[in-house]
Motif scaffolding. Structure first.
Motif, PDB file in Angstrom:
ATOM      1  N   LEU A 206      -2.810   6.446   4.269  1.00 43.77           N
ATOM      2  CA  LEU A 206      -2.548   5.376   5.244  1.00 43.77           C
ATOM      3  C   LEU A 206      -3.682   5.226   6.252  1.00 43.77           C
ATOM      4  CD1 LEU A 206       1.225   6.165   5.972  1.00 43.77           C
ATOM      5  CD2 LEU A 206       0.310   4.449   4.403  1.00 43.77           C
ATOM      6  N   ASP A 207      -4.523   6.233   6.328  1.00 45.93           N
ATOM      7  CA  ASP A 207      -5.629   6.244   7.297  1.00 45.93           C
ATOM      8  C   ASP A 207      -6.961   5.934   6.624  1.00 45.93           C
ATOM      9  OD1 ASP A 207      -6.562   6.608   9.898  1.00 45.93           O
ATOM     10  OD2 ASP A 207      -7.085   8.704   9.537  1.00 45.93           O
ATOM     11  N   CYS A 208      -6.917   5.627   5.303  1.00 47.22           N
ATOM     12  CA  CYS A 208      -8.168   5.410   4.548  1.00 47.22           C
ATOM     13  C   CYS A 208      -8.857   4.137   5.041  1.00 47.22           C
ATOM     14  CB  CYS A 208      -7.863   5.305   3.063  1.00 47.22           C
ATOM     15  SG  CYS A 208      -9.374   5.163   2.076  1.00 47.22           S
ATOM     16  N   LYS A 209     -10.188   4.205   5.144  1.00 48.62           N
ATOM     17  CA  LYS A 209     -10.951   3.063   5.657  1.00 48.62           C
ATOM     18  C   LYS A 209     -11.356   2.077   4.547  1.00 48.62           C
ATOM     19  CE  LYS A 209     -11.509   4.955  10.006  1.00 48.62           C
ATOM     20  NZ  LYS A 209     -10.589   6.080   9.948  1.00 48.62           N
ATOM     21  N   VAL A 210     -11.130   2.472   3.265  1.00 47.41           N
ATOM     22  CA  VAL A 210     -11.514   1.609   2.134  1.00 47.41           C
ATOM     23  C   VAL A 210     -10.557   0.406   2.047  1.00 47.41           C
ATOM     24  CG1 VAL A 210     -11.799   1.526  -0.385  1.00 47.41           C
ATOM     25  CG2 VAL A 210     -12.482   3.575   0.889  1.00 47.41           C
ATOM     26  N   ASP A 211     -11.148  -0.784   1.906  1.00 50.55           N
ATOM     27  CA  ASP A 211     -10.334  -2.005   1.958  1.00 50.55           C
ATOM     28  C   ASP A 211      -9.236  -2.056   0.896  1.00 50.55           C
ATOM     29  OD1 ASP A 211     -11.427  -3.059   4.203  1.00 50.55           O
ATOM     30  OD2 ASP A 211     -12.979  -4.207   3.148  1.00 50.55           O
ATOM     31  N   THR A 212      -9.567  -1.694  -0.359  1.00 54.03           N
ATOM     32  CA  THR A 212      -8.530  -1.750  -1.402  1.00 54.03           C
ATOM     33  C   THR A 212      -7.361  -0.841  -1.046  1.00 54.03           C
ATOM     34  OG1 THR A 212      -9.964  -0.250  -2.627  1.00 54.03           O
ATOM     35  CG2 THR A 212      -9.718  -2.478  -3.518  1.00 54.03           C
ATOM     36  N   CYS A 213      -7.671   0.339  -0.526  1.00 54.47           N
ATOM     37  CA  CYS A 213      -6.593   1.264  -0.148  1.00 54.47           C
ATOM     38  C   CYS A 213      -5.767   0.670   0.986  1.00 54.47           C
ATOM     39  CB  CYS A 213      -7.149   2.625   0.262  1.00 54.47           C
ATOM     40  SG  CYS A 213      -7.994   3.466  -1.093  1.00 54.47           S
ATOM     41  N   LYS A 214      -6.460   0.061   1.947  1.00 54.29           N
ATOM     42  CA  LYS A 214      -5.750  -0.589   3.059  1.00 54.29           C
ATOM     43  C   LYS A 214      -4.781  -1.630   2.524  1.00 54.29           C
ATOM     44  CE  LYS A 214      -9.093  -0.354   6.873  1.00 54.29           C
ATOM     45  NZ  LYS A 214     -10.092  -1.175   7.575  1.00 54.29           N
ATOM     46  N   GLY A 215      -5.256  -2.426   1.553  1.00 56.74           N
ATOM     47  CA  GLY A 215      -4.427  -3.475   0.962  1.00 56.74           C
ATOM     48  C   GLY A 215      -3.225  -2.888   0.240  1.00 56.74           C
ATOM     49  N   LEU A 216      -3.494  -1.813  -0.517  1.00 59.03           N
ATOM     50  CA  LEU A 216      -2.428  -1.225  -1.332  1.00 59.03           C
ATOM     51  C   LEU A 216      -1.348  -0.530  -0.508  1.00 59.03           C
ATOM     52  CD1 LEU A 216      -4.679   0.206  -4.198  1.00 59.03           C
ATOM     53  CD2 LEU A 216      -3.059  -1.693  -4.384  1.00 59.03           C
ATOM     54  N   THR A 217      -1.689  -0.173   0.732  1.00 62.61           N
ATOM     55  CA  THR A 217      -0.695   0.527   1.554  1.00 62.61           C
ATOM     56  C   THR A 217      -0.003  -0.405   2.550  1.00 62.61           C
ATOM     57  OG1 THR A 217      -2.441   1.164   3.103  1.00 62.61           O
ATOM     58  CG2 THR A 217      -1.827   2.792   1.441  1.00 62.61           C
ATOM     59  N   GLN A 218      -0.388  -1.689   2.484  1.00 63.55           N
ATOM     60  CA  GLN A 218       0.116  -2.643   3.467  1.00 63.55           C
ATOM     61  C   GLN A 218       1.646  -2.683   3.584  1.00 63.55           C
ATOM     62  OE1 GLN A 218      -1.672  -6.513   2.860  1.00 63.55           O
ATOM     63  NE2 GLN A 218      -2.381  -6.439   4.980  1.00 63.55           N
ATOM     64  N   ASP A 219       2.298  -2.638   2.447  1.00 55.97           N
ATOM     65  CA  ASP A 219       3.764  -2.736   2.466  1.00 55.97           C
ATOM     66  C   ASP A 219       4.452  -1.381   2.353  1.00 55.97           C
ATOM     67  OD1 ASP A 219       3.331  -5.507   2.388  1.00 55.97           O
ATOM     68  OD2 ASP A 219       3.177  -5.431   0.189  1.00 55.97           O
ATOM     69  N   ALA A 220       3.705  -0.322   2.531  1.00 59.22           N
ATOM     70  CA  ALA A 220       4.313   1.011   2.418  1.00 59.22           C
ATOM     71  C   ALA A 220       5.392   1.189   3.479  1.00 59.22           C
ATOM     72  CB  ALA A 220       3.242   2.082   2.565  1.00 59.22           C
TER      73      ALA A 220
END
Ligand code: ATP
Ligand code: MG
Length: 416
Positions: A206-220
């Protein structure tokens, strides 16, 4: 060939250093009022302290530490943060045996091997507070209030305080499973680091700075929605205390701090989109570094980021500059006599200086002006022979003749 300073470090020069002093003095003064005492720990510690205390899966331990072997083949690390060291000192010096809470602050350099850019350095400075031995949410609120008081007193406005609860281990075990379940379908799309985090510590994702990861955790799902009762109550009480203090905040259920040790309360302070400091509760940390079970909460601000924020908000702290007295001399005997006078001024408490380059009267007056001297004492050989000097008030231009023996007391009484 000139040897430059290492990348990511800074020289703090006169002209700038006054602002640093102002920020540091404000921090000390606010701590004094909150009855928080200073602690000074070593700049380097055993590497293992940070591996255990900061956490093996954090960016700090994985990528950012300045670790070296000393001549005795011990692995040492320049401290990347203050909390682990403070809990180590708390344990080692048995501060836990003293009345709780122990309220401590530190100001000093920290070291992280990062890509230097504005507000991000390899040697930077933190002002931090740690309160150990009490789990009362009132203390969480006070620590946050101390942080906000400090920021207001250095002159910053329009800050955004975000708070969250990252839960106790009880809440987190349960939440990790929920998070893994949510992320399983997209696991392969996460960055390499996050795929490792998935097993070891999925909350880090949830703290990852990579954009794809940010996107993938958006609805977590939010940790805040899955707290065990004790954690939920702690968070509610914290909010109520902050409300009663009149401290404004925003609940940000997405916030996770970059360190492993946080439990329950987490908070960050943001100015114009950038984080200038943050902290939280760390109830398992003292045990983690080998001490008895003791709760703790704290925060750290980057001093450089505070200074950048002051610049952005165009705050110019009211810093006293300039001399009380500049000594101007004419002739050789007078020139010699000024040294002893200067010493007398200085031990009496006056901020005083003079010229050493044998400059002309005009150039000496210019120097006095440049150094914003409030008074100029002019001493020529003739005056010296008569035992007097001329004192010029630089604000009004008024001049008066004063006996050399009375100079110090005259200056002290008129410079109030
Ligand atoms: P960031 O997300 O900016 O990397 P962080 O989460 O690593 O920050 P903390 O470990 O919480 O930061 O440290 C607290 C504060 O110390 C930060 O909010 C920041 O003001 C300051 N700080 C951290 N790393 C640096 C650095 N390399 N240079 C300057 N200041 C820093
Ligand atoms: Mg960082």
């Amino acid at each position: 060939m000139l040897i430059n300073r290492p990348r990511g470090t800074n020289d703090i020069l006169p002209g700038d250093v006054e602002k640093w002093q102002f920020v540091e003095e404000t921090a000390r003064e606010v701590c004094r009022r909150f009855n928080v005492k200073e602690i000074r720990t070593p700049i380097f510690e055993h590497t293992e302290l940070f591996q255990r205390g900061v956490g093996d899966t954090t960016d700090i331990v994985q990528k950012e530490m300045y670790t070296f072997e000393d001549r005795g083949e011990r692995s040492l690390t320049l401290r990347p943060e203050g909390t682990a060291a403070v809990t180590r000192a708390y344990t080692e010096n048995k501060l836990y045996a003293q009345p709780a809470p122990q309220k401590l602050f530190y100001i000093g350099p920290m070291f992280r091997y990062e890509r230097p850019q504005s507000g991000r350095y390899r040697q930077f400075h933190q002002f931090g507070v740690e309160v150990l031995g009490v789990n009362d949410p009132a203390v969480d609120a006070e620590v946050i209030a101390l942080a906000m008081t400090f920021l207001h007193e250095i002159g910053l406005q329009d800050l955004s305080l975000e708070i969250n609860s990252v839960g106790s281990p009880d809440s987190r075990t349960h939440y990790r499973d929920i998070l893994r379940e949510h992320l399983t379908p997209v696991k392969e799309q996460l960055c390499k680091d996050c795929q490792t985090r998935f097993d070891k510590n999925p909350m880090r994702i949830l703290d990852c700075k990579v954009d794809t990861c940010k996107g993938l955790t958006q609805d977590a799902p939010y940790m805040l929605d899955h707290l065990v009762e004790a954690d939920a109550e702690h968070f509610k009480a914290l909010c109520e205390y902050l409300d009663s203090f009149g401290v404004e905040y925003k609940v940000n259920p997405r916030m996770v701090r970059g360190l492993d040790y946080y439990t329950q309360t987490a908070f960050e302070i943001i100015e114009s989109g950038s984080t200038i400091g943050g902290g939280g509760r760390y109830n398992g940390l003292v045990e983690q570094v080998g001490g008895p079970e003791s709760p703790g909460i704290g925060f750290a601000f980057g001093v450089e980021r505070c200074l950048i924020a002051l610049n952005t908000q165009q705050v110019t702290p009211d810093i006293p500059t300039g001399l009380d007295v500049f000594l101007v001399s004419l002739g050789e005997a007078a020139q010699k006599a000024t040294s002893a006078l200067l010493q007398e001024f200085r031990i009496s408490g006056l901020v005083a200086d003079k010229d050493y380059l044998g400059k002309s009267m005009k150039a000496q007056m210019k120097a006095a002006d440049r150094q914003q001297a409030r008074r100029v004492v002019i001493l020529g050989d003739d005056e010296l022979a008569q035992g007097v000097a001329n004192v010029k008030d630089m604000a009004t231009g008024e001049q008066s003749t004063v006996g050399i023996d009375e100079l110090t007391s005259h200056l002290l009484s008129t410079l109030e």
